[in-house]
Design a protein around this motif. Structure first.
Motif, PDB file in Angstrom:
ATOM      1  N   VAL A  55      27.183  49.076  27.556  1.00 33.45           N
ATOM      2  CA  VAL A  55      28.016  49.805  28.532  1.00 33.45           C
ATOM      3  C   VAL A  55      29.147  50.529  27.790  1.00 33.45           C
ATOM      4  O   VAL A  55      29.463  51.688  28.084  1.00 33.45           O
ATOM      5  CB  VAL A  55      28.607  48.855  29.596  1.00 33.45           C
ATOM      6  CG1 VAL A  55      29.604  49.604  30.490  1.00 33.45           C
ATOM      7  CG2 VAL A  55      27.510  48.221  30.439  1.00 33.45           C
ATOM      8  N   ALA A  56      29.749  49.838  26.822  1.00 32.93           N
ATOM      9  CA  ALA A  56      30.848  50.457  26.066  1.00 32.93           C
ATOM     10  C   ALA A  56      30.363  51.712  25.339  1.00 32.93           C
ATOM     11  O   ALA A  56      31.081  52.722  25.265  1.00 32.93           O
ATOM     12  CB  ALA A  56      31.438  49.455  25.073  1.00 32.93           C
ATOM     13  N   ILE A  57      29.139  51.665  24.840  1.00 28.63           N
ATOM     14  CA  ILE A  57      28.582  52.849  24.168  1.00 28.63           C
ATOM     15  C   ILE A  57      28.351  53.960  25.196  1.00 28.63           C
ATOM     16  O   ILE A  57      28.721  55.119  24.965  1.00 28.63           O
ATOM     17  CB  ILE A  57      27.275  52.491  23.414  1.00 28.63           C
ATOM     18  CG1 ILE A  57      27.593  51.542  22.248  1.00 28.63           C
ATOM     19  CG2 ILE A  57      26.580  53.755  22.906  1.00 28.63           C
ATOM     20  CD1 ILE A  57      26.366  50.969  21.544  1.00 28.63           C
ATOM     21  N   ASN A  90      36.096  45.813  25.203  1.00 32.88           N
ATOM     22  CA  ASN A  90      37.222  46.487  25.861  1.00 32.88           C
ATOM     23  C   ASN A  90      36.855  47.196  27.155  1.00 32.88           C
ATOM     24  O   ASN A  90      37.396  48.255  27.464  1.00 32.88           O
ATOM     25  CB  ASN A  90      37.888  47.517  24.929  1.00 32.88           C
ATOM     26  CG  ASN A  90      38.547  46.885  23.725  1.00 32.88           C
ATOM     27  OD1 ASN A  90      38.787  45.678  23.716  1.00 32.88           O
ATOM     28  ND2 ASN A  90      38.819  47.656  22.707  1.00 32.88           N
ATOM     29  N   LEU A  91      35.924  46.652  27.922  1.00 27.98           N
ATOM     30  CA  LEU A  91      35.639  47.242  29.239  1.00 27.98           C
ATOM     31  C   LEU A  91      36.752  46.841  30.197  1.00 27.98           C
ATOM     32  O   LEU A  91      37.401  45.809  30.005  1.00 27.98           O
ATOM     33  CB  LEU A  91      34.288  46.744  29.759  1.00 27.98           C
ATOM     34  CG  LEU A  91      33.079  47.137  28.917  1.00 27.98           C
ATOM     35  CD1 LEU A  91      31.817  46.462  29.449  1.00 27.98           C
ATOM     36  CD2 LEU A  91      32.902  48.648  28.868  1.00 27.98           C
ATOM     37  N   PHE A  92      36.955  47.654  31.236  1.00 24.89           N
ATOM     38  CA  PHE A  92      37.944  47.291  32.247  1.00 24.89           C
ATOM     39  C   PHE A  92      37.333  46.214  33.137  1.00 24.89           C
ATOM     40  O   PHE A  92      36.328  46.469  33.811  1.00 24.89           O
ATOM     41  CB  PHE A  92      38.338  48.505  33.086  1.00 24.89           C
ATOM     42  CG  PHE A  92      38.866  49.652  32.264  1.00 24.89           C
ATOM     43  CD1 PHE A  92      40.019  49.504  31.507  1.00 24.89           C
ATOM     44  CD2 PHE A  92      38.214  50.874  32.242  1.00 24.89           C
ATOM     45  CE1 PHE A  92      40.512  50.560  30.735  1.00 24.89           C
ATOM     46  CE2 PHE A  92      38.701  51.933  31.480  1.00 24.89           C
ATOM     47  CZ  PHE A  92      39.847  51.771  30.730  1.00 24.89           C
ATOM     48  N   PRO A  93      37.907  45.008  33.170  1.00 28.75           N
ATOM     49  CA  PRO A  93      37.254  43.895  33.874  1.00 28.75           C
ATOM     50  C   PRO A  93      37.222  44.059  35.388  1.00 28.75           C
ATOM     51  O   PRO A  93      36.337  43.515  36.044  1.00 28.75           O
ATOM     52  CB  PRO A  93      38.109  42.680  33.479  1.00 28.75           C
ATOM     53  CG  PRO A  93      39.406  43.225  33.015  1.00 28.75           C
ATOM     54  CD  PRO A  93      39.141  44.606  32.486  1.00 28.75           C
ATOM     55  N   HIS A  94      38.183  44.819  35.934  1.00 32.96           N
ATOM     56  CA  HIS A  94      38.262  44.943  37.391  1.00 32.96           C
ATOM     57  C   HIS A  94      37.412  46.095  37.919  1.00 32.96           C
ATOM     58  O   HIS A  94      37.430  46.382  39.102  1.00 32.96           O
ATOM     59  CB  HIS A  94      39.719  45.142  37.802  1.00 32.96           C
ATOM     60  CG  HIS A  94      40.347  46.357  37.167  1.00 32.96           C
ATOM     61  ND1 HIS A  94      40.606  46.429  35.822  1.00 32.96           N
ATOM     62  CD2 HIS A  94      40.717  47.545  37.691  1.00 32.96           C
ATOM     63  CE1 HIS A  94      41.126  47.619  35.535  1.00 32.96           C
ATOM     64  NE2 HIS A  94      41.199  48.310  36.654  1.00 32.96           N
ATOM     65  N   ASN A 104      33.587  51.969  35.150  1.00 33.23           N
ATOM     66  CA  ASN A 104      34.025  52.007  33.751  1.00 33.23           C
ATOM     67  C   ASN A 104      33.605  53.319  33.086  1.00 33.23           C
ATOM     68  O   ASN A 104      34.351  53.896  32.304  1.00 33.23           O
ATOM     69  CB  ASN A 104      33.414  50.840  32.966  1.00 33.23           C
ATOM     70  CG  ASN A 104      34.358  49.657  32.847  1.00 33.23           C
ATOM     71  OD1 ASN A 104      35.250  49.651  32.010  1.00 33.23           O
ATOM     72  ND2 ASN A 104      34.159  48.666  33.701  1.00 33.23           N
ATOM     73  N   ILE A 105      32.391  53.753  33.398  1.00 31.65           N
ATOM     74  CA  ILE A 105      31.841  54.922  32.698  1.00 31.65           C
ATOM     75  C   ILE A 105      32.408  56.235  33.234  1.00 31.65           C
ATOM     76  O   ILE A 105      32.643  57.171  32.475  1.00 31.65           O
ATOM     77  CB  ILE A 105      30.294  54.910  32.772  1.00 31.65           C
ATOM     78  CG1 ILE A 105      29.761  53.652  32.070  1.00 31.65           C
ATOM     79  CG2 ILE A 105      29.703  56.163  32.127  1.00 31.65           C
ATOM     80  CD1 ILE A 105      28.270  53.462  32.196  1.00 31.65           C
TER      81      ILE A 105
END
Ligand SMILES: Nc1ncnc2c1ncn2[C@@H]1O[C@H](COP(=O)(O)OP(=O)(O)OP(=O)(O)O)[C@@H](O)[C@H]1O
Ligand SMILES: [Mg+2]
Length: 264
Positions: free
Chosen positions: A169-171, A111-115, A121-122
């Motif tokens: 990255v999500a973590i 579920n990271l923001f692709p753009h 993202n962080i």
């Protein structure tokens, strides 16, 4: 509105207390009275067959789902409800958002923001929700990227990363909110087997630092090694719980035995 029964004895002493948590979707009663207590700094690993209500229970902890009955305390506070004159009232969306900011959640699909780049993202939520300055958020993000072993990926876009890198990255993104509790819902299930280890390593380090974690996982090795407690859910209830050795070696219930015999 729920009946008032929020005054759980010792609710301040535990990171999570669930008592008699029930949740239905229409006629389907998914949670049938979940009881669970997790101490601060502890790691609870939840196992159980598909459809047993594990994800629903995690989502209730974050008030992504509203519970029908029972109560749920996180960090000594009732999730999603405010008590006034002996009655419980559902929190307003801004209060829910504030409460949710203390709970990090990591899903199977990253579920990271692709753009947005990894760094963007962080820093997005710390700046938008926690009102950190951009400089502070970037400093935090770089520290977290180093922690998850991705210093060189700050300017990369998610699609250029492997699944294991995306999950790390999500973590990092969840940790950027400085949560008091981390919920993981099968964080390695979507990964190729050779990428599972790098994500579990990050989670193991986090546990060693004293983060309170609830982890739904099929990684029994991780549960055995890192879990302070292992919880077996089936049919919307906690059927059995205990230390890893109690649960894996001295399994008491037939249902847990049958499940473990299939997955071990
Ligand atoms: N939003 C929803 N609306 C209707 N039914 C739902 C909803 N969310 C979950 N369910 C149902 O609730 C039950 C429990 O689902 P849940 O996702 O909590 O199980 P789980 O233990 O996480 O399973 P899995 O191991 O497959 O992830 C399932 O029967 C599911 O279809
Ligand atoms: Mg699930």
């Amino acid at each position: 509105m729920l009946s008032s029964q929020s005054g759980a004895p010792g609710s301040q002493e535990f990171a999570v207390i669930a008592r008699g948590v029930e949740k239905s979707f229409g006629a389907l009663k998914v949670l049938q009275g979940v009881d669970l207590t997790v101490g601060y700094g502890k790691v609870a690993c939840i196992l159980g067959p598909s459809g047993s209500g594990k994800s629903t229970f995690l989502r209730c902890m974050n008030h992504l789902e509203r519970i029908d009955k029972g109560f749920l305390h996180v960090g000594g506070k009732l999730v999603g409800y405010r008590e006034h004159a002996g009655k419980l009232y559902e929190m307003r969306p801004n209060e829910v958002a504030r409460q949710r900011a203390d709970i990090g959640m990591v899903f199977q699909s990253f579920n990271l923001f692709p753009h947005m780049t990894v760094l963007q993202n962080i820093i997005e939520a710390p700046i938008g929700v926690k009102k950190l300055s951009k400089a502070e958020a970037i400093e935090d993000a770089r520290r977290l990227l180093a922690k998850v072993g991705l210093t060189d990926k700050a300017d990369a876009y998610p699609r250029t990363l492997s699944g294991g890198q995306q999950q790390r990255v999500a973590i990092a993104r969840a940790l950027a909110m400085r949560p008091k509790l981390m919920l993981f819902d099968e964080p390695t299930s979507a990964l190729d087997p050779e990428l599972v280890g790098e994500v579990l390593t990050v989670m193991r380090d986090l546990a060693a630092e004293g983060m309170t974690m609830i982890v739904v996982t099929h990684e029994l090795g991780f549960a055995r090694e890192v879990g302070d407690m292992v919880v077996f859910m089936d049919g919307g209830v906690v059927v059995e719980q205990g230390s890893p050795s109690e649960l894996f070696t001295n399994t008491k219930t037939g249902r847990a035995k049958a499940f473990l015999s299939k997955v071990l």
